[in-house]
Every structure is written in C-alpha cells, then in structure tokens.
Design a protein around this motif. Structure first.
Motif, PDB file in Angstrom:
ATOM      1  N   TRP A  15       0.458   0.348  -3.159  1.00  0.00           N
ATOM      2  CA  TRP A  15       0.968   0.692  -1.923  1.00  0.00           C
ATOM      3  C   TRP A  15      -0.495   1.196  -1.085  1.00  0.00           C
ATOM      4  O   TRP A  15      -0.515   0.893   0.071  1.00  0.00           O
ATOM      5  N   GLN A  16      -1.513   1.644  -1.697  1.00  0.00           N
ATOM      6  CA  GLN A  16      -2.748   1.948  -0.964  1.00  0.00           C
ATOM      7  C   GLN A  16      -3.458   0.523  -0.262  1.00  0.00           C
ATOM      8  O   GLN A  16      -3.578   0.626   0.908  1.00  0.00           O
ATOM      9  N   GLU A  17      -3.210  -0.578  -0.952  1.00  0.00           N
ATOM     10  CA  GLU A  17      -3.560  -1.941  -0.480  1.00  0.00           C
ATOM     11  C   GLU A  17      -2.708  -2.081   0.904  1.00  0.00           C
ATOM     12  O   GLU A  17      -3.129  -2.667   1.984  1.00  0.00           O
ATOM     13  N   PHE A  18      -1.429  -1.878   0.760  1.00  0.00           N
ATOM     14  CA  PHE A  18      -0.418  -2.205   1.878  1.00  0.00           C
ATOM     15  C   PHE A  18      -0.639  -1.358   2.905  1.00  0.00           C
ATOM     16  O   PHE A  18      -0.576  -1.836   4.003  1.00  0.00           O
ATOM     17  N   CYS A  19      -1.083  -0.138   2.644  1.00  0.00           N
ATOM     18  CA  CYS A  19      -1.234   1.002   3.963  1.00  0.00           C
ATOM     19  C   CYS A  19      -2.394   0.602   4.625  1.00  0.00           C
ATOM     20  O   CYS A  19      -2.684   0.982   5.651  1.00  0.00           O
ATOM     21  N   GLN A  20      -3.244  -0.430   4.132  1.00  0.00           N
ATOM     22  CA  GLN A  20      -4.542  -0.775   5.179  1.00  0.00           C
ATOM     23  C   GLN A  20      -4.125  -1.872   6.160  1.00  0.00           C
ATOM     24  O   GLN A  20      -4.733  -2.147   6.946  1.00  0.00           O
ATOM     25  N   GLU A  21      -2.899  -2.548   5.785  1.00  0.00           N
ATOM     26  CA  GLU A  21      -2.429  -3.324   6.925  1.00  0.00           C
ATOM     27  C   GLU A  21      -1.931  -2.702   8.031  1.00  0.00           C
ATOM     28  O   GLU A  21      -1.283  -1.686   7.972  1.00  0.00           O
ATOM     29  N   PRO A  22      -2.064  -2.979   9.441  1.00  0.00           N
ATOM     30  CA  PRO A  22      -1.787  -2.582  10.410  1.00  0.00           C
ATOM     31  C   PRO A  22      -0.306  -2.645  10.702  1.00  0.00           C
ATOM     32  O   PRO A  22      -0.003  -3.725  10.422  1.00  0.00           O
ATOM     33  N   PHE A  23       0.272  -1.619  11.379  1.00  0.00           N
ATOM     34  CA  PHE A  23       1.764  -1.876  11.875  1.00  0.00           C
ATOM     35  C   PHE A  23       1.834  -3.194  12.904  1.00  0.00           C
ATOM     36  O   PHE A  23       1.089  -2.866  13.757  1.00  0.00           O
ATOM     37  N   PRO A  24       2.673  -4.133  12.809  1.00  0.00           N
ATOM     38  CA  PRO A  24       2.440  -5.347  13.825  1.00  0.00           C
ATOM     39  C   PRO A  24       2.888  -4.724  15.106  1.00  0.00           C
ATOM     40  O   PRO A  24       3.927  -3.883  15.329  1.00  0.00           O
TER      41      PRO A  24
END
Length: 107
Positions: A15-24
C-alpha cells in the motif's frame, strides 16, 4: 508471527508503494454512472487504511462501503480510456479485494 499479521504487514508495504503513485490527471473530474472516480479512490483508501490500522479488521459500516466501492470500480474500469488510469484503478481494485477477502464472513 501469525499469518494474519504477516498479511497485514505485506499489504501495508504494498500500500505504501501504491500511495507513491500520483492519482491520474484523467480521473480528476471523471464521473461514471453518477459517481466521481476520486471519491471511489478516497473511500477505498480510507477502508484500506482502517483495515491496516486495526490489524486486519474492519467495522461493518466500512465493510459495506468497501463492497460498494468494489462494485463501483467493477463498473468504472471498463469505461476508462486512459491506459495509465486503468492500471491505477486495477491496482486499487486489487487492494480493495485483498482487504475484503480478509474480512469475517467474506471470501
């Protein structure tokens, strides 16, 4: 370490890794079937964080919300045309399913 504790730790790391991705950007104002995609994202994130904070448990109200948002994502993903946005939503969907599978009374 119990299997559920390990599962929470692994989910937390992912989840922490995913949260580094910007919302498109393409989803910022996107609405499908009367539902804003950013709101689906926000609700699922809140449920995942509650699940993580409570060591793999979620109260009934948030369990219902999570199931509802999974259904919303099921409908929305097929309507999104931007490949990066589809991938983002698919990963969000995977997290929602992972958490929902680990709730009492669900499979």
């Amino acid at each position: 370490m119990s299997e559920s504790t390990e599962q929470v730790r692994t989910t937390d790391r992912l989840w922490q890794e995913f949260c580094q991705e910007p919302f498109p950007d393409s989803l910022r104002r996107a609405t499908f079937g009367g539902t804003d995609v950013w709101l689906i994202d926000l609700d699922i994130a809140g449920c995942v964080l509650r699940w993580l904070d409570n060591n793999g448990t979620l109260d009934p109200k948030n369990s219902i919300l999570l199931q509802s948002r999974i259904a919303d994502l099921d409908r929305v993903i097929s309507e999104i045309k931007d490949v990066a946005a589809v991938q983002y939503c698919q990963r969000l969907h995977q997290f929602a399913l992972l958490v929902s599978r680990n709730l009492p009374g669900t499979k």
